[in-house]
Motif scaffolding. Structure first.
Motif, PDB file in Angstrom:
ATOM      1  N   PRO A 151       0.606  -3.323  -0.253  1.00 10.98           N
ATOM      2  CA  PRO A 151       0.771  -4.725  -0.650  1.00 10.98           C
ATOM      3  C   PRO A 151       0.272  -5.703   0.409  1.00 10.98           C
ATOM      4  O   PRO A 151      -0.588  -6.551   0.126  1.00 10.98           O
ATOM      5  CB  PRO A 151       2.270  -4.881  -0.879  1.00 10.98           C
ATOM      6  N   THR A 152       0.752  -5.592   1.660  1.00  7.56           N
ATOM      7  CA  THR A 152       0.416  -6.635   2.668  1.00  7.56           C
ATOM      8  C   THR A 152      -1.090  -6.677   2.891  1.00  7.56           C
ATOM      9  O   THR A 152      -1.710  -7.740   2.794  1.00  7.56           O
ATOM     10  CB  THR A 152       1.107  -6.304   4.012  1.00  7.56           C
ATOM     11  N   ASP A 153      -1.731  -5.486   3.101  1.00 11.63           N
ATOM     12  CA  ASP A 153      -3.187  -5.521   3.365  1.00 11.63           C
ATOM     13  C   ASP A 153      -3.916  -6.127   2.178  1.00 11.63           C
ATOM     14  O   ASP A 153      -4.808  -6.967   2.334  1.00 11.63           O
ATOM     15  CB  ASP A 153      -3.714  -4.084   3.590  1.00 11.63           C
ATOM     16  N   ALA A 154      -3.524  -5.678   0.961  1.00 12.45           N
ATOM     17  CA  ALA A 154      -4.271  -6.105  -0.236  1.00 12.45           C
ATOM     18  C   ALA A 154      -4.195  -7.627  -0.392  1.00 12.45           C
ATOM     19  O   ALA A 154      -5.209  -8.303  -0.566  1.00 12.45           O
ATOM     20  CB  ALA A 154      -3.681  -5.413  -1.471  1.00 12.45           C
ATOM     21  N   THR A 155      -2.979  -8.177  -0.259  1.00 10.79           N
ATOM     22  CA  THR A 155      -2.877  -9.636  -0.459  1.00 10.79           C
ATOM     23  C   THR A 155      -3.704 -10.352   0.608  1.00 10.79           C
ATOM     24  O   THR A 155      -4.446 -11.292   0.306  1.00 10.79           O
ATOM     25  CB  THR A 155      -1.393 -10.052  -0.339  1.00 10.79           C
ATOM     26  N   ALA A 156      -3.667  -9.861   1.868  1.00 12.01           N
ATOM     27  CA  ALA A 156      -4.452 -10.552   2.912  1.00 12.01           C
ATOM     28  C   ALA A 156      -5.933 -10.516   2.541  1.00 12.01           C
ATOM     29  O   ALA A 156      -6.640 -11.537   2.574  1.00 12.01           O
ATOM     30  CB  ALA A 156      -4.216  -9.829   4.241  1.00 12.01           C
ATOM     31  N   ILE A 157      -6.412  -9.331   2.115  1.00 11.72           N
ATOM     32  CA  ILE A 157      -7.855  -9.218   1.804  1.00 11.72           C
ATOM     33  C   ILE A 157      -8.198 -10.112   0.612  1.00 11.72           C
ATOM     34  O   ILE A 157      -9.193 -10.850   0.607  1.00 11.72           O
ATOM     35  CB  ILE A 157      -8.186  -7.736   1.517  1.00 11.72           C
TER      36      ILE A 157
END
Lengths: 188, 385, 397, 201
Positions: free
Chosen positions: D158-164
């Protein structure tokens, strides 16, 4: 009737064990057959309601003497059998004569002894253990103690002989190097 | 030992030299329950006491150093995880430290603190597992080992949420670390470190006072300090013989000089002292961890100038070494300016601590050999590379 | 109350009654044999699973819980696995001895149960040399262990066999010597008389068990140490020291012969535990008069399982002794203390007989305990050569 | 005193034995097939290709730049560029891979490919049940098997995906604003409309 059958069986087991102990080629098998013969003997004693003797036979012979035989074989390297050695050694005639002589000496006194005259003791006499205990400690305490002393002396002798054998052969090869003073470690 | 010819006696290939009468030659390993991996010892026994011991290893040789020469600098990092596969964080750190020396890369403040925290957590569960394996070799069927693994699991969960894998972290990069602590990681780490002293007290209650353990380990496998220094032994084994040498104090690499901790030392150099070294070192590590976690600074975790790909350090050589849980782990790199190192050499503490196994085991029984090997704490991945 | 206590005896008489008179002795012995084998067979099956579950619980894990409700069918699964596993006999091994070893080990152990009194008049054969018979049977298993070790022709099994024989011989002496004061005080070798001697209660409260006397407690502890060694269990499992010599004399065995060895080992443990219960914990007597209503065999079973739990507990905790330490423990610590225990038992018996001082139990206890404790501690301390003061460790800043 | 250490050890295992019945968190065993432990958020096993939208072939982010193929230590990625080009999320014409194979029996899940990829197109999956019956066939994953949607990526990391996604959305909006500005002022040719360069995140 059933008690005769068990007696014959046990007798057969003992005899077979004894014969096998003499005649087998692999010496470890001989010792195990000897232990089988001892056990058969113990069975016969128990069958004659001589409990103490039967159990003592089982405890002493099967438990200790058999292991003693095994250890002697292992420690003296008798175990690696040299093939081709004859089964019957050359001097078997003299051996046979001596054993016949011993047989005669044993059988004659047993057959003529008065004890065998009257009927075998029927049934279990009252607390047998009690009587044996009192006999051992009462009447024949002297032979008991002397045999004890004799055995300890024999034991000590054996240990001393074994001890000399070890030191006489010199310290084992590969004495730990790092205990020698000043030895340069690591690069041997 | 009369010279080389005697050595060939144990070489399986050589013609079978007849041993004098009552010596028993036993090959212990490579498939043996307590050789900590595929390691073989050719023992010559007189009854049960060891007369000669020839270590044979190389069963797990994976040509690590040659592969290192053909990989670029970044590509070698995941391979260092596979060296001492129990503490892969410290392997990464040693390699990355030597590359930073070679290429002259600086490391930001926060990354140094992260590296100390992660390395000390690795030292914590490595020593716990070593004590567990030692007791397993001594016959305590699994109980100390299971307690040790229960604590190790907690730390492995921390590492998994940090670096993505339980054991093969591949976490450190030249000039810092790959990623920062995820949310809530520091609190979880603090709670694990807070619970550890109670676990250590229970562990010591179960083991240190145990008469059987004392009788089995005291005066067994004694390593005199002079022999230890001559043979290049490092780590808890050296300190158990009473030599004060801990690279964290000698080199003061990373930010270790900011933390106040002391180095325990034994005086007999036997297996019991090595066991106590690990227990006492764990207590010191807990001090470091508490200080490091409480004073963790904010800031970047990777030096902005550090290049991730096609790093081409200028020609030269560098030797970076750290105090790995097993001893001094060093990486010696020679660069000829190209993308991959000209020479990639590793100083494996497990292998060097193993060279004097025979000196410690002579005169002891088979049961002691297993315990002494356990106290050396080897991992075959590092021994064979 | 008594019918519940004698339920097995009445059952036996009922079955024997069904058969014509000529066959009755045969049928009664057959039924008794069947009863003992089923009870101790299921006890063996249960103990294998309970041991693994208790060990697991002590190590913070569940233990086998896949086969059957919380793992109860695990012994069935193990049995089938052992039956179907291939029985490999190494080519260089001594086929005959290799085959005979598990039999010679397992058969005598079953005989040992003939003399144990499981409950009020529930003894298979009441030999008046019952205890001697038990030790004779126990000593037969050494030969079997040696045969197993020798047959494999494998270095590790030879080492294991040597260790096993040395261990069993040197621990049989303290085992027998620990039982001698019980025989001395009971005045008979028959196990029924020994249990009878421990009946009754002192001042309505404490039972008259041997373990509650000073010499009895010391003998009980020595008996248990020797029993763990005799049945090759944890601190003394040198013969099959897994981490040193793979599986000792069991290395060359697989399939059902391996299972037979385990059956023999567990049966040896059950026999020795039931003997310990009979000699020291008052056989099938209830601990308090008010608890008399429970059947006698229930008390025997309770004490028996308590001791088995104790053995498993020891196995979970203690590492293994080395060969020379184990031997020196037997010869330099247990045998002298057992002989000293004879003296203590004699003093206890003499001070009880002659009414010199008005029978004050506490003084008798102190005297006998003193005879045992002080030499024991001095002997123990000199035995293991551990430095009295714990070790100091320097810290460098 | 002799034996006190042993007794203390016994008490310790006794406490663990009793504790295991009362203190539930002592027993950490997870009954695997029935109870499954949720994987940690950062956990990584083998790589997969991310595609936007719902059509794998069209939305594939990978532009076949073969950086991951060069950087992969065990060399288990194999890419063949396709002749044609297709617009990427910003509209710029980019190449795309005709063949993208990963041999997951060689891959040691080190995550370097995901780290060095400039187009956020290869990420680390969390599937660990990868066993197969054939030795060769099914362990070589092709482009179709590797491609997974961005929603799946957002589900596991979740965290990486939203940042990207936020970053991509921002570059997309900046690129459109520039395009609109370039389209809206064709009349003022003096203004040099520098071609928008795909900002690599």
């Amino acid at each position: 009737m059933p008690s005769d059958i068990t007696f014959y069986l046990l007798a057969a087991l003992t005899l077979a064990g004894a014969v096998a102990a003499m005649s087998l080629r692999n010496i470890v098998h001989c010792v195990l057959c000897a232990a089988g013969a001892f056990a058969g003997l113990a069975g016969i004693y128990l069958q004659l309601n001589a409990e103490f003797v039967g159990v003592a036979q089982l405890l002493v012979y099967v438990g200790a003497v058999a292991i003693l035989l095994v250890f002697t074989i292992l420690l003296t390297h008798g175990a690696d059998v040299k093939l081709g050695s004859a089964l019957i050694s050359s001097g078997w005639k003299t051996g046979l004569a001596i054993s016949a002589l011993v047989l005669v000496c044993l059988v004659v006194p047993v057959l003529t002894s008065p004890g065998l005259r009257h009927e075998a003791a029927s049934g279990v006499v009252a607390p047998m253990m009690q009587k044996i205990g009192e006999q051992l400690m009462g009447q024949c305490v002297l032979p008991l103690e002397t045999t004890g002393l004799l055995l300890t002396a024999a034991l000590l002798g054996a240990v001393v002989i074994a001890m000399n054998d070890k030191t006489a052969a010199g310290p084992k090869t590969g004495v730990p190097p790092n205990h020698e003073a000043g030895k340069e470690p690591g690069l041997r | 030992m009369n010279g080389l010819t005697d050595k060939t006696a144990l070489n399986p290939g050589a013609a079978r030299v007849t041993l004098d009468h009552d010596l028993l030659e036993v090959a212990m390993g490579p498939h043996h329950p307590s050789t900590h991996g595929v390691f073989r010892m050719n023992l010559v026994l007189d009854g049960e006491t060891v007369v000669r011991l020839k270590p044979v290893f190389g069963y797990l040789h994976r040509n690590h150093e040659k592969i290192g020469e053909s990989n670029n600098y970044l590509g070698s990092i995941p391979y260092t995880d596979r060296l001492d596969y129990i503490c892969s964080m410290t392997n990464n750190w040693a390699y990355v430290l030597s590359v930073e020396k070679l290429a002259g890369i600086s490391v930001p403040e926060r990354a140094e603190y992260i590296r100390v925290i992660v390395a000390e957590l690795t030292r914590l569960f490595n020593h716990t597992c070593q004590v567990g394996f030692l007791l397993q070799d001594m016959g305590a069927l699994g109980t100390p080992l299971m307690y040790a693994f229960r604590e190790r699991e907690k730390i492995l969960d921390l590492f998994e949420s940090l670096s993505g894998a339980r054991m093969m972290h591949n976490y450190m990069r030249f000039g810092g670390c790959r990623c920062d602590f995820p949310a809530g990681w520091v609190e979880r780490a603090r709670s694990v470190v807070a619970h550890y002293p109670t676990f250590l007290d229970q562990f010591e209650a179960l083991l240190s006072g145990n008469e059987i353990l004392k009788v089995r380990t005291q005066k067994v496998g004694v390593l005199p300090a002079a022999l230890a220094i001559n043979a290049g032994i490092t780590g808890p084994m050296l300190r158990a013989s009473g030599v004060n040498y801990d690279i964290r104090k000698v080199d003061k690499y990373g930010v270790y000089d900011r933390f106040d901790f002391s180095v325990p030392m034994g005086e007999h150099g036997d297996v019991y002292d090595r066991y106590m070294m690990r227990i006492l070192e764990m207590r010191e590590t807990l001090k470091i961890l508490n200080q490091a976690i409480s004073t963790l600074p904010e800031g970047p975790i990777l030096d902005p100038k550090a290049k991730l790909r096609n790093l081409r350090p200028k020609a030269g050589e560098a030797y970076g070494r750290i105090e790995a849980p097993k001893g001094e782990l060093g990486f010696y790199l020679i660069s000829d300016g190209g993308p991959n190192p000209y020479r990639y050499r590793i100083r494996p503490p497990s292998l060097i601590n193993l060279t004097i196994l025979e000196d410690m085991c002579l005169g002891h029984t088979v049961a002691d050999v297993v315990v002494i090997l356990g106290s050396v704490d080897i991992v075959l991945g590092e021994v064979d590379r | 109350m008594s019918n519940l206590d004698q339920v097995f005896v009445t059952l036996l008489h009922w079955v024997v009654g069904l058969v014509p008179a000529s066959l009755q002795p045969w049928v009664s012995t057959l039924v008794i044999i069947l009863a003992i084998m089923t009870v101790f067979g299921t006890c063996f099956a249960l103990t294998t699973i309970l041991e693994r579950k208790i060990l697991g619980r002590m190590q913070n894990r569940y233990g086998p819980n896949r086969v059957g409700p919380c793992g109860l069918f695990q012994p069935v699964a193990d049995g089938i696995k052992m039956l179907t596993k291939e029985d490999i006999v190494p080519f260089s091994s001594d086929q005959v001895v290799h085959f005979l070893a598990p039999l010679v080990l397992t058969i005598p152990i079953w005989l040992a149960f003939a003399v144990i009194p499981f409950g009020r008049n529930m003894t298979a054969i009441d030999l008046n040399a019952g205890l001697l018979f038990f030790f004779a049977i126990g000593s037969a298993s050494e030969l079997a262990v040696f045969m197993a070790g020798w047959a494999g022709q494998n270095k590790y099994s030879l080492l294991g066999a040597m260790r096993a024989v040395a261990q069993m011989i040197s621990y049989e002496v303290p085992l027998v010597l620990a039982a001698v004061p019980v025989v001395m005080l009971a005045g008979s070798l028959s196990l029924n008389d020994i249990v009878q001697a421990q009946s009754g209660y002192i001042a309505g409260g404490l039972p008259r068990w041997n373990v509650l006397t000073p010499w009895g407690l010391a003998a009980f502890i020595m008996f248990l140490i020797a029993a763990t060694a005799e049945s090759n269990r944890s601190p003394f499992d040198l013969p099959e020291g897994e981490s040193e010599i793979i599986a000792g004399y069991l290395t060359e065995y697989s399939g059902f012969k391996y299972a037979l060895f385990f059956l023999g080992e567990y049966m040896g443990l059950f026999a020795i535990t039931s003997l310990a219960v009979t000699l020291f914990l008052g056989g099938w007597h209830a601990p308090l008069p008010v608890l008399e209503w429970l059947p006698s065999w229930f008390w025997f079973g309770l004490k028996f399982s308590a001791l088995i739990f104790g053995f498993i507990w020891i196995r979970a905790t203690l590492p293994r002794l080395r060969l020379d330490q184990m031997l020196s423990l037997a010869w330099k610590f247990l045998v002298p203390l057992a002989l000293l225990n004879l003296l203590a038992a004699a003093v206890w018996h003499w001070s009880g007989q002659c009414r010199l001082f008005p029978g004050s139990m506490a003084v008798r206890w102190l005297v006998c305990a003193a005879i045992l404790v002080f030499p024991g501690i001095r002997l123990g301390r000199s035995l293991n050569g551990l430095s009295a003061t714990p070790r100091q460790y320097r810290y460098a800043k | 005193m002799l034996g006190s250490g042993i007794i203390r050890g016994m008490i310790e295992t006794g406490r663990n034995f009793v504790g295991s019945y009362f203190v539930k968190d002592r027993l950490t065993t997870v009954q695997y097939p029935e109870e499954k432990l949720a994987p940690q958020e950062n956990a990584r096993t083998i790589p997969f290709l991310v595609y936007d939208g719902d059509d794998a072939a069209a939305g594939l982010r990978c532009t076949a730049c073969t950086i991951c193929e060069q950087e992969c230590p065990p060399k288990c990625i194999y890419i063949i560029k396709d002749k044609a080009k297709k617009p990427d999320f910003v509209g710029k014409m980019q190449l795309f891979p005709a063949v993208f194979d990963i041999d997951i029996s060689v891959c040691m899940s080190c995550g370097i490919c995901a780290e060095v990829c400039p187009f956020e197109s290869i990420k680390m999956d969390q599937v660990f049940t990868l066993s197969s019956d054939t030795r060769f066939g099914s362990l070589l994953l092709h482009k179709e098997q590797l491609a997974k949607s961005n929603d799946y990526f957002r589900k596991i990391h979740p965290t990486d995906a939203t940042a990207i996604d936020a970053e991509r959305a921002e570059t997309k909006s900046k690129a459109e604003a520039k395009a609109r500005a370039a389209a809206a002022a064709p009349a003022a040719p003096a203004v040099p409309a520098a071609p928008t360069k795909a900002v690599t995140p």
